[in-house]
Design a protein around this motif. Structure first.
Motif, PDB file in Angstrom:
ATOM      1  N   GLY A   1       0.811  -1.206   0.000  1.00  0.00           N
ATOM      2  CA  GLY A   1       0.000   0.000   0.000  1.00  0.00           C
ATOM      3  C   GLY A   1       0.845   1.256   0.000  1.00  0.00           C
ATOM      4  O   GLY A   1       2.074   1.212  -0.115  1.00  0.00           O
ATOM      5  N   GLU A   2       0.173   2.368   0.157  1.00  0.00           N
ATOM      6  CA  GLU A   2       0.816   3.685   0.154  1.00  0.00           C
ATOM      7  C   GLU A   2       0.845   4.227   1.575  1.00  0.00           C
ATOM      8  O   GLU A   2      -0.148   4.139   2.306  1.00  0.00           O
ATOM      9  CB  GLU A   2       0.029   4.635  -0.756  1.00  0.00           C
ATOM     10  N   ILE A   3       1.987   4.760   1.976  1.00  0.00           N
ATOM     11  CA  ILE A   3       2.111   5.281   3.330  1.00  0.00           C
ATOM     12  C   ILE A   3       1.175   6.471   3.515  1.00  0.00           C
ATOM     13  O   ILE A   3       1.229   7.454   2.775  1.00  0.00           O
ATOM     14  CB  ILE A   3       3.556   5.681   3.639  1.00  0.00           C
ATOM     15  N   ALA A   4       0.303   6.353   4.530  1.00  0.00           N
ATOM     16  CA  ALA A   4      -0.680   7.396   4.813  1.00  0.00           C
ATOM     17  C   ALA A   4      -0.326   8.206   6.051  1.00  0.00           C
ATOM     18  O   ALA A   4      -0.760   9.352   6.191  1.00  0.00           O
ATOM     19  CB  ALA A   4      -2.068   6.771   4.979  1.00  0.00           C
ATOM     20  N   GLU A   5       0.453   7.596   6.960  1.00  0.00           N
ATOM     21  CA  GLU A   5       0.831   8.290   8.190  1.00  0.00           C
ATOM     22  C   GLU A   5       2.131   7.702   8.709  1.00  0.00           C
ATOM     23  O   GLU A   5       2.378   6.495   8.606  1.00  0.00           O
ATOM     24  CB  GLU A   5      -0.277   8.155   9.235  1.00  0.00           C
ATOM     25  N   LEU A   6       2.984   8.571   9.268  1.00  0.00           N
ATOM     26  CA  LEU A   6       4.282   8.158   9.794  1.00  0.00           C
ATOM     27  C   LEU A   6       4.425   8.599  11.242  1.00  0.00           C
ATOM     28  O   LEU A   6       4.069   9.731  11.592  1.00  0.00           O
ATOM     29  CB  LEU A   6       5.426   8.785   8.983  1.00  0.00           C
ATOM     30  N   GLY A   7       4.968   7.723  12.083  1.00  0.00           N
ATOM     31  CA  GLY A   7       5.305   8.119  13.435  1.00  0.00           C
ATOM     32  C   GLY A   7       6.465   9.095  13.430  1.00  0.00           C
ATOM     33  O   GLY A   7       7.300   9.105  12.511  1.00  0.00           O
ATOM     34  N   GLU A   8       6.576   9.877  14.473  1.00  0.00           N
ATOM     35  CA  GLU A   8       7.573  10.952  14.526  1.00  0.00           C
ATOM     36  C   GLU A   8       9.004  10.434  14.518  1.00  0.00           C
ATOM     37  O   GLU A   8       9.937  11.160  14.132  1.00  0.00           O
ATOM     38  CB  GLU A   8       7.340  11.796  15.779  1.00  0.00           C
TER      39      GLU A   8
END
Length: 357
Positions: free
Chosen positions: A79-86
């Motif tokens: 899939g496509e990255i939708a959110e990343l942790g800091e």
């Protein structure tokens, strides 16, 4: 990219209770996590056996339950990255990615020695609620996930074969094929076909493929087999013996999951040969172990998962060295998961069936 609080998902509550959930909670992103918007998820034979209640997943009087419901199935996804942790630095929003199906702990002796695919806790996507799988609109890759970039222009039907073909590569590598070897691959489903197209790159002296379904043998020939045989129509042990002056094949790779294929392989492999066992079995395989020891002194190798194989597979699917044409013919929306699972059983001639979002 705004992520909704709920998503469509298939959820397994027990071996007899799989449900489509139209508003299941979307995974939350922790500081070390990656959340992807799922593009699609292939249906593995393991997913089918789990849904059918196989004891290796749900346990019986001899073994404990391995799955941890409620869980979202599926480990062949991207899939496509939708959110990343800091704390995540190596990826960006919008990257197209996939990951090894195991999430290594990083602490056990296997992980610390680089053999992460045999990680002792053995957390695999799609079987435990702590590592939900790809049959949902969003998936969380937790810290430690072995994530890989997927080319944006790789066709969807090719990208979904990265995980199974990586497993195929590891299996073939366990066989240590040389250019003088006569190699038999028993089973020409998706994983067997991945083995065929990769084994062809090893340039063995002869590559023989066995399957009970003629349409699979046609595809195996297309993917590089020198000879294809149907054990339901031909005495394949005699055929291999005749081709090898009565010695037998050098390497036998078992990729059917049927006990008869094990007996067949032990019968046709030469003395000092190498037998590679790949499949998951629905029932025990019983053999005369004296064949392995006193009679033939065989090397027996298992093959599990796909360590260090993804980069090679992604590169060689991209450049066409690994053939993929026609392996995925049918895809289904998650709402039609029951139909997708039915087709994935192969009754309509499919190799690999996928859920597409």
């Amino acid at each position: 990219m705004s992520i909704p609080k709920t998503m469509k998902a298939l959820v397994a509550y027990s071996k007899d209770d799989y449900r489509f959930e139209p508003a299941y909670p979307t995974p939350e992103c922790g500081p070390d996590d990656v959340i992807i918007k799922t593009e699609g998820c292939g249906i593995c034979a393991g997913d089918l056996k789990c849904s059918h209640g196989a004891a290796m997943f749900w346990g019986d009087e001899l073994q404990p339950s391995w799955v941890k419901p409620p869980f979202i199935p599926g480990h062949e996804f991207l899939g496509e990255i939708a959110e990343l942790g800091e704390n995540v630095k190596d990826f960006q929003i919008g990257d197209r990615v996939t990951a090894d199906q195991i999430k290594p702990c990083g602490e056990c002796k296997f992980c610390k020695s680089g053999r992460y695919w045999m990680c002792q806790p053995h957390d695999i996507f799609g079987f435990q609620h702590t590592n939900n799988g790809g049959m949902a609109e969003y998936v969380r890759y937790p810290k430690g996930s072995v994530i890989h970039q997927v080319p944006k222009d790789m066709p969807f039907e090719d990208a979904l074969l990265i995980e199974p073909y990586a497993c195929s590569k590891h299996c073939v590598d366990r066989g240590q094929i040389g250019c003088e070897d006569v190699v038999v691959i028993s089973g020409a489903g998706t994983l067997g076909l991945g083995m065929v197209t990769y084994a062809r790159m090893k340039n063995p002296a002869k590559l023989i493929v066995l399957d009970m379904m003629d349409d699979r043998l046609v595809k195996a020939k297309e993917f590089g087999a020198d000879l294809v045989l149907n054990p339901g129509k031909t005495d394949v042990v005699k055929a291999v013996m005749d081709l090898t002056e009565g010695y037998g094949c050098d390497i036998y790779i078992e990729a059917t999951g049927h006990p008869s294929s094990v007996v067949q392989g032990l019968s046709m492999i030469r003395k000092l040969g190498r037998f590679v066992e790949f499949s998951v079995f629905a029932e025990p395989a019983t053999v005369d172990w004296s064949i392995i020891g006193d009679r033939k002194e065989l090397d027996i190798a298992g093959a599990h998962l796909s360590p260090y194989c993804y980069p090679f597979v992604i590169e060689n699917i991209t450049n066409g060295n690994l053939k993929t044409t026609g392996v995925i013919r049918n895809t289904f929306p998650i709402e039609e998961w029951e139909k997708a699972f039915e087709f994935a059983g192969g009754k309509y001639g499919d190799f690999k069936v996928a859920i597409k979002f």
